[in-house]
Design a protein around this motif. Sequence first.
Motif, short mmCIF file in Angstrom:
data_model
loop_
_atom_site.label_atom_id
_atom_site.label_comp_id
_atom_site.label_asym_id
_atom_site.label_seq_id
_atom_site.Cartn_x
_atom_site.Cartn_y
_atom_site.Cartn_z
N GLU A 1 0.84 -1.19 0.00
CA GLU A 1 0.00 0.00 0.00
C GLU A 1 0.88 1.25 0.00
O GLU A 1 2.00 1.23 0.50
N THR A 2 0.39 2.32 -0.59
CA THR A 2 1.22 3.51 -0.74
C THR A 2 0.73 4.69 0.11
O THR A 2 1.19 5.82 -0.07
N ASN B 1 6.23 3.42 2.31
CA ASN B 1 5.79 2.54 1.22
C ASN B 1 5.70 3.28 -0.11
O ASN B 1 6.04 2.74 -1.17
N TYR B 2 5.24 4.53 -0.07
CA TYR B 2 5.17 5.32 -1.30
C TYR B 2 6.57 5.53 -1.88
O TYR B 2 6.79 5.40 -3.08
N GLN C 1 7.67 2.10 -3.33
CA GLN C 1 6.94 1.61 -4.50
C GLN C 1 7.01 2.56 -5.69
O GLN C 1 7.04 2.11 -6.84
N ALA C 2 7.02 3.87 -5.43
CA ALA C 2 6.90 4.83 -6.53
C ALA C 2 8.18 5.59 -6.84
O ALA C 2 8.50 5.85 -8.01
#
Length: 434
Positions: free
Chosen positions: A185-186, A191-192, A195-196
């Motif tokens: 989850e972002t 986590n953001y 992941q991104a």
Amino acid sequence: MREILTSFPDALAEAPRWWVALSGGADSVALLYALAAYRDFASAPPLRAIHVNHGLHVAAGEWTDLCQRHADRLSIPLQITVCNIEPSGRGVEADARRERYLAFEGVLAEGDILFTAHHADDMVETVLLRLLRGAGPRGLSGIPRERACGAGRIFRPLLNTTSDTLRSAVEAAGLEYVTDPSNLETEQDRNYLRQAILPALAARWPGYRETIQRAAGLQAMAQQRLSQLPLPRTETAMGEAALVIDPTVDVAELAAQIHQWLGESDIDSPDQLRLLELSRQALEAGWDRQPELRWGNGCLRVWSGWIVSVSEPNEDWLFPDEIVVGEPAEGDWGRLGWEPAGDGPGLPSGARLSCGTSGQIKSVTPLNRPQKPTNKWLQEMRIPPWWRPYLYVLKSEKGPVWVLPAGPLSGAAELESSTAAPGLRPVWRLSSSV
């Protein structure tokens, strides 16, 4: 699996026990098996593992069972601690981390070493997150390889190893591991970033990990130099770190001192404007005022010529209803230990005492002194005002005998005279996670 470990400092081999923080993820599973292989290859202290079940995921019980299977396979004793996460307003991640480190502190005896599986990607993420929050040299130096934790120390041997390397090692060995779906989850900043942002960085700058780690190392060197500059450090009677206010410095200099002082802790510093405003208030405030600065997980409060890094008391702490003199106790409220009283007042070993709080007692009679209001005595003992209603009071059948950590009351002398055995003095220390 042992090849993922680099050489250890000699002092680690002299520890009474080694512990592994085992979550069930690929990183901690790799570390568990690597340390087990090291134990089988070289002389090492007894190895144990601790798993903290936060109860935040429906599969948390399955993760615990997996950790138990791994520990059983390697003949490693596993301590399982189940947490009840109480929201503090700081976010679930921060609350879980607080409970996790309380659990770690609870198992570490004097000199024990706890290994955690923080790796190169964790280091990079931490540096970037702190950069985005405006951290200084201490924050930008990233995750320390070693630090104190309760009575023991934490050591992180994998900070130069990538997450992909650890996962590949576990999969090549055919070892089962769990993947926390919340990591995908972002909504959370980390986590953001993972992941991104980091995939985009890798596409443009493939060697970004090494570059950021090198920069973190330079910041650590800068912070080490700063930490050698003289600062008027002290601490409150509760063990809270404090900075003595020098009234001869200007606002900018005091703000710089505060920033340097905070840089020696795990607390991210607030922004420059807020530090300048706190400094101005600290230099101008009368002794009856307590201006404060709150941000993130931190709170600085001006009191009695000091700037205090405040540890807030919690009314929900569950101090034991009864303690036995000489027997240590611990909980979310900290640790209660005992030391020889020497020539000073003490309590007889083995005595059973009930517990209350200072807020329940209107007046006290300190040892060899006249009776006075409790708050006035605690003020004289330089107990910070935010703690005065929440100190723990040890009581015999005849009344209060000791206020922690302020000192003995007249009842202590009467209790001690009932036995010829040397007396013991209680020592209360807040948990480092408070």
